[in-house]
Design an enzyme around this catalytic site. Structure first.
Site, PDB file in Angstrom:
ATOM      1  N   ARG A   1       0.830  -1.224   0.000  1.00 21.49           N
ATOM      2  CA  ARG A   1       0.000   0.000   0.000  1.00 21.49           C
ATOM      3  C   ARG A   1       0.852   1.257   0.000  1.00 21.49           C
ATOM      4  O   ARG A   1       0.519   2.252  -0.637  1.00 21.49           O
ATOM      5  CB  ARG A   1      -0.963  -0.022   1.201  1.00 21.49           C
ATOM      6  CG  ARG A   1      -1.707   1.295   1.438  1.00 21.49           C
ATOM      7  CD  ARG A   1      -3.006   1.165   2.227  1.00 21.49           C
ATOM      8  NE  ARG A   1      -2.942   0.230   3.333  1.00 21.49           N
ATOM      9  CZ  ARG A   1      -2.380   0.466   4.526  1.00 21.49           C
ATOM     10  NH1 ARG A   1      -1.819   1.642   4.777  1.00 21.49           N
ATOM     11  NH2 ARG A   1      -2.368  -0.454   5.459  1.00 21.49           N
TER      12      ARG A   1
ATOM     13  N   TYR B   1     -17.430  16.480 -15.365  1.00 19.74           N
ATOM     14  CA  TYR B   1     -17.647  15.059 -15.148  1.00 19.74           C
ATOM     15  C   TYR B   1     -18.723  14.866 -14.073  1.00 19.74           C
ATOM     16  O   TYR B   1     -18.598  15.372 -12.962  1.00 19.74           O
ATOM     17  CB  TYR B   1     -16.333  14.395 -14.737  1.00 19.74           C
ATOM     18  CG  TYR B   1     -16.492  12.918 -14.539  1.00 19.74           C
ATOM     19  CD1 TYR B   1     -16.738  12.096 -15.624  1.00 19.74           C
ATOM     20  CD2 TYR B   1     -16.441  12.349 -13.276  1.00 19.74           C
ATOM     21  CE1 TYR B   1     -16.925  10.738 -15.457  1.00 19.74           C
ATOM     22  CE2 TYR B   1     -16.623  10.990 -13.102  1.00 19.74           C
ATOM     23  CZ  TYR B   1     -16.867  10.187 -14.190  1.00 19.74           C
ATOM     24  OH  TYR B   1     -17.059   8.859 -14.026  1.00 19.74           O
TER      25      TYR B   1
ATOM     26  N   ASP C   1      -8.337  18.556 -14.437  1.00 22.85           N
ATOM     27  CA  ASP C   1      -8.672  17.186 -14.843  1.00 22.85           C
ATOM     28  C   ASP C   1      -8.314  17.079 -16.329  1.00 22.85           C
ATOM     29  O   ASP C   1      -8.987  17.650 -17.191  1.00 22.85           O
ATOM     30  CB  ASP C   1     -10.167  16.938 -14.605  1.00 22.85           C
ATOM     31  CG  ASP C   1     -10.594  15.505 -14.950  1.00 22.85           C
ATOM     32  OD1 ASP C   1      -9.879  14.834 -15.724  1.00 22.85           O
ATOM     33  OD2 ASP C   1     -11.660  15.078 -14.468  1.00 22.85           O
TER      34      ASP C   1
ATOM     35  N   LYS D   1      -9.418   5.757 -18.738  1.00 25.94           N
ATOM     36  CA  LYS D   1      -9.825   6.218 -20.061  1.00 25.94           C
ATOM     37  C   LYS D   1      -8.656   6.095 -21.058  1.00 25.94           C
ATOM     38  O   LYS D   1      -8.205   4.994 -21.314  1.00 25.94           O
ATOM     39  CB  LYS D   1     -10.352   7.651 -19.945  1.00 25.94           C
ATOM     40  CG  LYS D   1     -11.344   7.846 -18.765  1.00 25.94           C
ATOM     41  CD  LYS D   1     -12.627   7.080 -18.920  1.00 25.94           C
ATOM     42  CE  LYS D   1     -13.512   7.104 -17.673  1.00 25.94           C
ATOM     43  NZ  LYS D   1     -13.785   8.410 -17.084  1.00 25.94           N
TER      44      LYS D   1
HETATM   45  C1  LIG Z   1     -14.073   8.910 -15.955  1.00 21.03           C
HETATM   46  C2  LIG Z   1     -13.706  10.267 -15.517  1.00 21.03           C
HETATM   47  C3  LIG Z   1     -13.454  10.546 -14.157  1.00 21.03           C
HETATM   48  C4  LIG Z   1     -13.598   9.496 -13.077  1.00 21.03           C
HETATM   49  O1  LIG Z   1     -12.697   8.461 -13.221  1.00 21.03           O
HETATM   50  P1  LIG Z   1     -12.954   6.930 -12.742  1.00 21.03           P
HETATM   51  O2  LIG Z   1     -11.695   6.261 -13.114  1.00 21.03           O
HETATM   52  O3  LIG Z   1     -14.177   6.455 -13.467  1.00 21.03           O
HETATM   53  O4  LIG Z   1     -13.188   7.000 -11.268  1.00 21.03           O
HETATM   54  C5  LIG Z   1     -13.094  11.838 -13.826  1.00 21.03           C
HETATM   55  N1  LIG Z   1     -12.997  12.808 -14.751  1.00 21.03           N
HETATM   56  C6  LIG Z   1     -13.253  12.578 -16.047  1.00 21.03           C
HETATM   57  C7  LIG Z   1     -13.138  13.700 -17.011  1.00 21.03           C
HETATM   58  C8  LIG Z   1     -13.610  11.318 -16.478  1.00 21.03           C
HETATM   59  O5  LIG Z   1     -13.865  11.100 -17.778  1.00 21.03           O
END
Ligand SMILES: *Cc1c(COP(=O)(O)O)cnc(C)c1O
Length: 378
Positions: A47, A99, A172, A197
């Site tokens: 961890r 998001y 982000d 993603k």
């Molecule tokens: C999918 C996504 C998230 C969240 O990510 P997870 O891996 O699903 O928890 C946050 N911001 C954006 C822009 C996303 O596309």
């Protein structure tokens, strides 16, 4: 090293104990102490740190031009860690189009009551300035291009406004990836990714990561949230993410090329009211995206004439493009955001959001064209 080279080599080296060229997957939960009680390789317990996760964190730091990467179990765990680590108790200013998971995090968990959130349209810099100065602000959260309206906002201008007010700005960068946009170079205090993603790129892992520059006040608190709250990225997910990173630059090139063609085809269809995609000349985000990004990304939304019912008919007729949430993988995905987001959604009823995958662009276009076909009258 140039970007493509870093994507393959950063954080990784040929394994000195075996000569393995591909990074081995280390699943060990614990690491041996030396006779003197020290840890000769710096690893103690899975961890706290482990070789596969450390490699992924270093690779992400290199690609974003940062100092340290801190990997979490998901993008949402990374976002939560940033909210919990921002250095003051001040307000968190958010984009009003973002998001949807963040809205759910605020509405459905204690995060919403622990912090004071304010949402603004960040295309309007005066509105951003008003939000950060009207009340003491600790953090400005930026997402560009945004979900699902594909808005482009000015990262360096927003960072400047945040800094003048004594706040941090965190971006982000999930949709753009460091291939297209590098927020730390534009003044951001940290960059966050859902590696689920484009970083992973094959819709087969879940992880999140935050990258900070040198001497960041966020670094220590983020490490402590990671280590002690424990929502860490698993070694296998980090290993898959590292594999994905190697082809990220070439995948993004193909994603962007396909998305441009799909956007242009949709824009010329009479039953499409509007295509939201910064690669189109008449998109309100086009000029800013041209300055801020090296290409326009592969996320687009389009609004079908006839509202919800028509959009559902179109989505229902698709044969190749998959009706599924998420984005950034090889498969083209489509989603009716208003029904996914529910009652609080601000997405127009006719809006379909697409992640343009890596199939041949003409096959994607053919499928969309047959689905939009002349015969529906919803
Ligand atoms: C999918 C996504 C998230 C969240 O990510 P997870 O891996 O699903 O928890 C946050 N911001 C954006 C822009 C996303 O596309």
């Amino acid at each position: 090293m140039r970007f493509e080279t870093k994507a393959i080599h950063s954080g990784r080296a040929v394994d000195p104990s075996t000569g393995a060229v591909s990074l081995p997957l280390h699943t060990s939960a614990t690491f041996e102490r030396g006779a003197d009680g020290s840890f000769p390789f710096g690893f103690e317990y899975i961890r706290d740190a482990n070789p596969t996760r450390s490699a992924f964190e270093s690779a992400m730091a290199a690609l974003e031009g940062g100092h340290e990467g801190i990997a979490f179990a998901s993008g949402m765990a990374a976002i939560t860690a940033v909210f919990e680590s921002h250095p003051s108790t001040g307000r968190i200013v958010l984009p009003d189009d973002m998001y949807f998971g963040i809205r759910s995090l605020m509405d459905e968990t204690d995060i919403g009551s622990r912090f004071d959130f304010a949402a603004v349209d960040m295309r309007d810099l005066d509105a951003v300035r008003a939000a950060v100065t009207s009340k003491r602000t600790g953090l400005v959260w930026v997402e560009t291009p945004s979900n699902p309206m594909i808005r482009v906002v000015d990262i360096s201008a927003i960072c400047k406004i945040a800094h003048e007010a004594g706040a941090m700005a965190v971006v982000d960068n999930t949709w753009a990836t460091p291939v297209l946009q590098r927020p730390l170079e534009l003044g951001a205090d940290a960059v966050m990714h859902s590696a689920t993603k484009y970083i992973g790129g094959h819709s087969d892992l879940m992880a999140g990561v935050v990258v900070v520059p040198p001497t960041s006040p966020l670094e220590h608190p983020l490490r402590m949230v990671q280590k002690h709250k424990g929502s860490v990225a698993a070694p296998f997910d980090c290993w898959l993410a590292l594999r994905g990173l190697q082809t990220l630059p070439i995948r993004m090139r193909a994603h962007c090329e396909g998305a441009q063609k799909v956007a242009e085809a949709l824009a010329s269809h009479p039953r499409v009211e509007k295509v939201l995609f910064p690669g189109l000349q008449d998109d309100p985000g086009h000029d800013l995206a041209t300055r801020q990004m090296s290409d326009y990304g592969a996320m687009l939304s389009f609004i079908v004439e006839g509202g919800v019912d028509a959009a559902m008919v179109v989505a229902g007729r698709l044969k190749l493009v998959v009706r599924a949430t998420s984005l950034g993988g090889t498969h083209s995905l489509i989603e009716h955001r208003a029904s996914v987001e529910g009652a609080k959604s601000k997405a127009p009823g006719g809006l379909l959001r697409m992640s343009v995958g890596l199939e041949h662009p003409q096959d994607i276009i053919d499928d969309l064209m047959q689905a939009l076909g002349a015969t529906f009258n919803a």
